[in-house]
Design a protein around this motif. Structure first.
Motif, short mmCIF file in Angstrom:
data_model
loop_
_atom_site.label_atom_id
_atom_site.label_comp_id
_atom_site.label_asym_id
_atom_site.label_seq_id
_atom_site.Cartn_x
_atom_site.Cartn_y
_atom_site.Cartn_z
N VAL A 127 0.68 -1.26 -0.09
CA VAL A 127 -0.09 0.11 0.06
C VAL A 127 0.92 1.40 0.01
O VAL A 127 0.69 2.09 -0.71
CB VAL A 127 -0.83 0.02 1.13
N ALA A 128 1.93 1.20 0.80
CA ALA A 128 2.83 2.46 1.00
C ALA A 128 3.37 2.52 -0.42
O ALA A 128 3.72 3.68 -0.84
CB ALA A 128 4.01 2.38 1.90
N ALA A 129 3.89 1.47 -1.18
CA ALA A 129 4.74 1.58 -2.50
C ALA A 129 3.55 2.31 -3.49
O ALA A 129 4.10 3.13 -4.41
CB ALA A 129 5.05 0.31 -2.96
N THR A 130 2.41 1.80 -3.55
CA THR A 130 1.45 2.39 -4.32
C THR A 130 1.09 3.86 -4.18
O THR A 130 0.93 4.60 -5.22
CB THR A 130 0.23 1.59 -4.18
N ARG A 131 0.94 4.26 -3.06
CA ARG A 131 0.95 5.54 -2.83
C ARG A 131 2.15 6.62 -3.26
O ARG A 131 1.84 7.50 -3.83
CB ARG A 131 0.73 5.70 -1.14
N LEU A 132 3.37 5.82 -2.94
CA LEU A 132 4.47 6.69 -3.51
C LEU A 132 4.55 6.39 -4.91
O LEU A 132 5.06 7.96 -5.50
CB LEU A 132 5.90 6.05 -2.98
N ALA A 133 4.10 5.79 -5.63
CA ALA A 133 3.99 5.48 -6.95
C ALA A 133 3.16 6.70 -7.78
O ALA A 133 3.54 7.32 -8.66
CB ALA A 133 3.51 4.22 -7.53
N ALA A 134 2.04 6.88 -7.08
CA ALA A 134 1.16 7.91 -7.49
C ALA A 134 1.63 9.45 -7.40
O ALA A 134 1.60 10.26 -8.21
CB ALA A 134 -0.16 7.89 -6.75
N MET A 135 2.92 9.64 -6.49
CA MET A 135 3.33 10.83 -6.14
C MET A 135 4.61 11.11 -7.31
O MET A 135 4.94 12.12 -7.66
CB MET A 135 3.83 10.82 -4.94
N ARG A 136 5.20 9.73 -7.48
CA ARG A 136 6.51 9.89 -8.22
C ARG A 136 6.64 9.31 -9.73
O ARG A 136 7.57 9.50 -10.19
CB ARG A 136 7.81 9.14 -7.42
#
Length: 255
Positions: A127-136
């Motif tokens: 979940v954390a990786a998916t959130r970061l992916a949306a940002m970066r």
């Protein structure tokens, strides 16, 4: 409430090899054999720290297997800290003092408590990786995620499991974090629990077939949120997908 990206490969259909005549049982064994062979060369000193491994295509030709088998063998070597992969360059032997000390213990499919603890860790990372992916994410990242999504749709339309495309989808999301630590940990966790999920999926692949479309819709929601650049929406979509996939795994375990 616990799951991991490989659980999204609970598309209940029979896996079919498209690039190799090997049976499903062979496919599970061969990556171990290839990884062990490469590791033995490292231990004998034939491959030194910093050496680049043969390309995926060369390894396929050497061992007579498909690219997905080679990728799984390389994933095992990464999780064992023997090699590291560099985007666009290949796999390289690590120095001994760089090799990972973290190991995830094997978990059997009927060990509910242990499995739940492993999945608790995995869902947090995913979940954390998916959130970061949306940002970066970059346009190239989006292209890779979309390509895997379309690949899954094609496999499903042809009554195939699409597990390789599913892995590529979630791996592309992790790559989009542009955080090497997320990428390394995610790869290790993926390899450590893949056997359990395969067993669950194989045991019930002819049941619960109505979940296929729902799984793909969940993937689409994740992609849409990342494309929109919305961290909160991406986080919600990823968590919903993992929670639903955990419920599907529970159905497996009760079957």
């Amino acid at each position: 409430m616990v799951h991991y990206r490989f659980m999204s490969t609970d598309l209940m259909a029979a896996a079919q090899m498209t690039a190799s005549p090997l049976s499903q049982v062979d496919r599970r064994l061969l990556p171990d054999e290839i990884a062990a062979s490469i590791n033995a060369r490292v231990q004998r000193g034939e491959l030194q720290p910093g050496d680049r491994l043969p390309s995926e295509r060369e390894l396929c030709e050497q061992h007579g297997v498909s690219r997905s088998v080679v990728r799984e063998a390389l994933s095992q070597l990464k999780s064992d800290g023997i090699v590291e992969t560099r985007r666009g360059s290949g796999a390289y032997v690590l120095e001994r003092d760089q090799r990972q000390s973290f190991r995830m213990q094997d978990v059997a499919i009927d060990e509910r408590d242990s499995l739940a603890l492993v999945m608790e860790l995995i869902v947090t990372v995913e979940v954390a990786a998916t959130r970061l992916a949306a940002m970066r994410r970059t346009e190239q990242d989006l292209k890779m995620i979309r390509r895997a999504l379309i690949g899954m749709e094609y496999e499903i339309a042809n009554d195939r499991l699409g597990d390789e495309q599913d892995f590529a989808f979630h791996q592309a999301i992790v790559e989009a974090t542009h955080n090497p630590h997320f990428i390394a940990l995610s790869s290790h966790l993926e390899q450590g629990a893949r056997r359990v999920i395969r067993q669950a999926r194989t045991n019930t692949r002819d049941r619960h077939t109505t979940s296929v479309e729902a799984v793909q819709q969940e993937h689409q929601a994740i992609y849409d949120a990342i494309k929109e650049g919305s961290p909160k929406a991406a986080e919600r979509a990823a968590y919903a997908h993992l929670e639903n996939a955990a419920k599907r795994l529970d159905m497996y375990l009760k079957s």
